[in-house]
Design a protein around this motif. Structure first.
Motif, mmCIF file in Angstrom:
data_model
loop_
_atom_site.group_PDB
_atom_site.id
_atom_site.type_symbol
_atom_site.label_atom_id
_atom_site.label_comp_id
_atom_site.label_asym_id
_atom_site.label_seq_id
_atom_site.Cartn_x
_atom_site.Cartn_y
_atom_site.Cartn_z
ATOM 1 N N VAL A 163 154.513 13.829 -44.975
ATOM 2 C CA VAL A 163 153.784 15.090 -44.861
ATOM 3 C C VAL A 163 152.551 15.050 -45.755
ATOM 4 N N VAL A 164 151.663 16.013 -45.539
ATOM 5 C CA VAL A 164 150.507 16.210 -46.421
ATOM 6 C C VAL A 164 150.980 16.935 -47.672
ATOM 7 N N SER A 165 150.569 16.447 -48.831
ATOM 8 C CA SER A 165 151.031 17.011 -50.097
ATOM 9 C C SER A 165 149.879 17.032 -51.089
ATOM 10 N N HIS A 166 150.046 17.818 -52.163
ATOM 11 C CA HIS A 166 149.142 17.690 -53.289
ATOM 12 C C HIS A 166 149.248 16.274 -53.858
ATOM 13 N N CYS A 167 148.165 15.761 -54.405
ATOM 14 C CA CYS A 167 148.209 14.497 -55.157
ATOM 15 C C CYS A 167 148.661 14.843 -56.575
ATOM 16 N N ASN A 168 149.921 14.638 -56.847
ATOM 17 C CA ASN A 168 150.489 15.106 -58.107
ATOM 18 C C ASN A 168 150.721 13.940 -59.056
ATOM 19 N N PRO A 169 150.029 13.907 -60.204
ATOM 20 C CA PRO A 169 150.214 12.787 -61.135
ATOM 21 C C PRO A 169 151.603 12.727 -61.755
ATOM 22 N N ASP A 170 152.386 13.796 -61.614
ATOM 23 C CA ASP A 170 153.754 13.803 -62.142
ATOM 24 C C ASP A 170 154.776 13.263 -61.139
ATOM 25 N N TRP A 171 154.334 12.998 -59.919
ATOM 26 C CA TRP A 171 155.242 12.512 -58.887
ATOM 27 C C TRP A 171 154.927 11.060 -58.543
ATOM 28 N N ALA A 172 155.965 10.327 -58.141
ATOM 29 C CA ALA A 172 155.778 8.972 -57.615
ATOM 30 C C ALA A 172 155.430 9.091 -56.136
ATOM 31 N N ALA B 139 143.121 14.881 -67.330
ATOM 32 C CA ALA B 139 143.042 16.279 -67.757
ATOM 33 C C ALA B 139 144.153 17.110 -67.123
ATOM 34 N N PHE B 140 144.373 16.888 -65.823
ATOM 35 C CA PHE B 140 145.403 17.652 -65.124
ATOM 36 C C PHE B 140 146.800 17.167 -65.483
ATOM 37 N N LYS B 141 146.967 15.860 -65.605
ATOM 38 C CA LYS B 141 148.289 15.305 -65.920
ATOM 39 C C LYS B 141 148.789 15.811 -67.269
ATOM 40 N N ASP B 142 147.891 15.918 -68.242
ATOM 41 C CA ASP B 142 148.288 16.323 -69.589
ATOM 42 C C ASP B 142 148.519 17.830 -69.717
ATOM 43 N N ALA B 143 148.125 18.595 -68.700
ATOM 44 C CA ALA B 143 148.311 20.047 -68.759
ATOM 45 C C ALA B 143 149.792 20.395 -68.585
ATOM 46 N N ALA B 144 150.201 21.470 -69.235
ATOM 47 C CA ALA B 144 151.590 21.951 -69.111
ATOM 48 C C ALA B 144 151.572 23.377 -68.597
ATOM 49 N N ALA B 145 152.387 23.661 -67.599
ATOM 50 C CA ALA B 145 152.450 25.009 -67.038
ATOM 51 C C ALA B 145 152.949 25.997 -68.096
ATOM 52 N N PRO B 146 152.249 27.116 -68.304
ATOM 53 C CA PRO B 146 152.709 28.120 -69.275
ATOM 54 C C PRO B 146 154.054 28.709 -68.864
ATOM 55 N N GLU B 147 154.849 29.066 -69.837
ATOM 56 C CA GLU B 147 156.158 29.656 -69.558
ATOM 57 C C GLU B 147 156.103 31.176 -69.477
ATOM 58 N N THR B 148 155.010 31.761 -69.916
ATOM 59 C CA THR B 148 154.847 33.216 -69.867
ATOM 60 C C THR B 148 153.503 33.554 -69.239
ATOM 61 N N GLN C 200 151.503 30.688 -64.034
ATOM 62 C CA GLN C 200 152.522 29.765 -64.530
ATOM 63 C C GLN C 200 152.597 28.456 -63.749
ATOM 64 N N PHE C 201 151.547 28.110 -62.985
ATOM 65 C CA PHE C 201 151.551 26.792 -62.364
ATOM 66 C C PHE C 201 150.790 25.819 -63.269
ATOM 67 N N LYS C 202 150.851 24.538 -62.956
ATOM 68 C CA LYS C 202 150.412 23.491 -63.881
ATOM 69 C C LYS C 202 148.961 23.655 -64.342
ATOM 70 N N ALA C 203 148.046 23.929 -63.419
ATOM 71 C CA ALA C 203 146.636 24.025 -63.793
ATOM 72 C C ALA C 203 146.365 25.164 -64.765
ATOM 73 N N CYS C 204 147.270 26.163 -64.822
ATOM 74 C CA CYS C 204 147.085 27.278 -65.760
ATOM 75 C C CYS C 204 147.099 26.790 -67.207
ATOM 76 N N GLY C 205 147.695 25.617 -67.429
ATOM 77 C CA GLY C 205 147.695 25.055 -68.770
ATOM 78 C C GLY C 205 146.312 24.669 -69.249
ATOM 79 N N LEU C 206 145.325 24.677 -68.347
ATOM 80 C CA LEU C 206 143.948 24.375 -68.717
ATOM 81 C C LEU C 206 143.152 25.631 -69.055
ATOM 82 N N ASN C 207 143.771 26.801 -69.010
ATOM 83 C CA ASN C 207 143.048 28.048 -69.225
ATOM 84 C C ASN C 207 142.689 28.365 -70.676
ATOM 85 N N PRO C 208 143.520 28.044 -71.661
ATOM 86 C CA PRO C 208 143.177 28.432 -73.039
ATOM 87 C C PRO C 208 141.810 27.899 -73.453
ATOM 88 N N PRO C 209 140.998 28.710 -74.116
ATOM 89 C CA PRO C 209 139.672 28.257 -74.540
ATOM 90 C C PRO C 209 139.758 27.217 -75.648
#
Length: 552
Positions: A118-127, A234-243, A247-256
């Motif tokens: 299937v078509v999927s996101h290119c996810n650096p956390d997945w094989a 940049a995206f691989k190192d991001a962590a999804a916020p818990e609050t 709360q998806f992975k890219a949101c971890g790039l939001n903090p200034p």
């Protein structure tokens, strides 16, 4: 006597086998391979396969016979689509490559049950890697299953036992093909309702199938896994916020980034002459006269020349008088590449790697200096603070500098550019504030920008926001000063060349680049927002949306 005869017979078999293999190679090198009987080539494949019989269903090595020996197209100018469907024998192998859809930037992966492609996101956390063996088996590496035809839905691709695998070949490094019912067909994304028709819009989770080959829809990019993980750091190192609401992975790039701080005098090295500290870089597209206009405006407004490195698209066919004009600017290095469409990012990266000063000034080729092009102030900020980049604005344009945020907008995960929103003022520098991004007029410290890899080279245009997301993810601090500006003196539509018009304003090309930008962070849309309200440090609510681009 019988033992000696048997041993002699075995030696003769090995000798004849070696001679047969050598003969095949000689014939191939003499470009006679197209006329050699299949058993000869089959025996060569059998010999190589036997060497790896202890590695069933794994990637297999092979002798590299030059592709031009195995296949000859009748004409180099033949349309690509005709070549894709031309039923000639051609095969190649690859190992551990992500298969990215050329148009939409998404990847091919297995569904949650590891049954269907299937078509999927290119996810650096997945094989998500695949390999193509010398036998033509397309292997999904993480499960070691092979691609085959879905028996319940003809032409749709599924994963199964490698003994029942379809036989594929790689054409032109970009198309995975197979012979089906006497036709050459290509692996392509499909519409959910009809696997016989492909669509370049590549909605998530639609199945992959063998379809009629399409120059755009069927085109793939093979991405080496090591390169992919480096590119998406940049995206691989991001962590999804818990609050919070995002709360998806890219949101971890939001903090200034942390606040800009003054450097202690002991750790600051002051620039004494602008010429010794700053190199101008710019990417042009067959517009040398604009680069010379830029150089002249620096000379007129500053009273001196600066080093300028400019990369241009090929071919290098300018008349002698153009080069005579360029030589009027002795510090202008005007370099013409071979690629007719190298893209903004590649050109800038090439120029950046040539910079030998501690700072560089990025401008576009259609910029012109005015009395407010204050390089001294930019240098002062970079010399005395831990900021990495200082930007300005375009004369007469709205404030473009602002915040970059990912979030749940319009019912989907999206990327937003909030023009005008900056985090905090710089007390010691009037009219300056800390932002996530600025316009394409900025001065930056050379080595920190090289450390993040510069600009993402798959983005030939629409590269701007991605560059600043990478800066932010790396903790680099960006400053915007409202009293620093240049003139963005664009050509009129009548003055633009047809080649530049296509490179810069072609909507199909621009739309593809925005899709690639989205796919880098696994979001399904982007938009610009000029009116908003602040919810908290990491969240803004848009009140007025413009230039919205959404994807399924």
């Amino acid at each position: 006597s019988s033992g000696i005869n048997a041993e002699y017979g075995n030696l003769m078999k090995k000798y004849l086998g070696a001679v047969l293999v050598l003969l095949c190679l000689v014939l191939a090198l003499k470009e006679i391979a197209l006329f050699v009987s299949p058993p000869c080539l089959n025996s060569l494949n059998f010999t190589l396969t036997t060497l790896h019989a202890d590695r069933p269903n794994r990637r297999q090595d092979r002798v590299k016979i030059p592709p031009e020996v195995l296949i000859k197209l009748k004409s180099k100018t033949k349309p690509l689509l005709t070549a894709i469907t031309n039923q000639v024998e051609y095969s190649d192998t690859f190992t551990e490559q992500r298969l990215k859809l050329w148009y939409g930037g998404r990847c091919i992966d297995a569904d949650g049950d590891d049954k269907h492609l299937v078509v999927s996101h290119c996810n650096p956390d997945w094989a998500q890697t695949f390999s193509l063996t010398a036998e033509g088996k397309l292997i999904y590496d993480s499960t070691e299953q092979c691609a085959t035809i879905n028996k319940d839905k003809p032409f749709a691709l599924t994963l199964g036992d490698c003994e029942e695998a379809m036989i594929f070949n790689l054409f032109n490094g970009s198309y995975i093909r197979a012979e089906m019912q006497g036709r050459t067909m290509c692996v392509s994304p499909t519409m959910q309702t009809d696997v016989h028709k492909s669509t370049k819009y590549t909605c998530l989770y639609v199945p992959l199938a063998l379809t009629e080959c399409s120059e755009e829809d069927s085109r793939l990019e093979l991405i080496d896994e090591t390169f992919f993980l480096s590119e998406r750091k940049a995206f691989k190192d991001a962590a999804a916020p818990e609050t919070g609401s995002c709360q998806f992975k890219a949101c971890g790039l939001n903090p200034p980034a942390p606040p800009v701080e003054m450097l202690r005098p002991l750790y600051s090295t002051r620039c004494k002459k602008v010429f010794d500290c700053v190199t101008v870089i710019t990417k042009t597209a067959r517009r040398p006269y604009l680069v010379m206009r830029l150089a002249q405006s620096i000379r007129d407004k500053k009273g001196y020349d600066l080093r300028i490195i400019s990369f241009d698209d090929g071919p290098d066919d300018y008349p002698a008088e153009v080069w005579d004009d360029i030589r009027q600017y002795p510090f202008l290095q005007y370099i013409v590449g071979e690629d007719e469409d190298m893209g903004i990012s590649v050109g800038r990266n090439l120029a950046l790697k040539m910079v030998q000063t501690k700072y560089f000034l990025l401008v576009d080729d259609d910029h012109v200096f005015n009395d407010k092009s204050n390089l001294d102030k930019m240098i002062e900020i970079l010399d005395t603070t831990d900021a990495t980049l200082v930007g300005g604005k375009f004369e007469g344009f709205m404030k473009f500098a602002g915040a970059l945020k990912f979030g749940e907008y319009h019912g989907r995960e999206e990327f937003a550019i909030f023009s005008g929103h900056c985090e905090r003022q710089l007390p010691r520098f009037p009219n300056c504030e800390q932002c996530d991004s600025t316009s394409n007029i900025f001065m930056a410290k050379t080595h920190p920008v090289l450390e993040i890899g510069g600009w993402s080279e798959e983005l030939k245009i629409a590269e701007h926001a991605d560059f600043f997301v990478k800066m932010k993810a790396a903790g680099k601090k960006v400053v915007y000063c409202d009293d620093i500006e240049v003139i963005n003196q664009q050509e009129s539509p009548e003055e633009r060349s047809k080649s530049y018009q296509k490179l810069r304003y072609d909507m199909g090309r621009k739309n593809r680049m925005f899709r690639l930008m989205n796919s880098r962070y696994n979001v399904n849309g982007l938009f610009w927002c000029s009116e908003y309200e602040v919810v908290n440090e990491n969240e803004l609510k848009c009140l007025t949306t413009k230039h919205k681009i959404g994807y399924c």
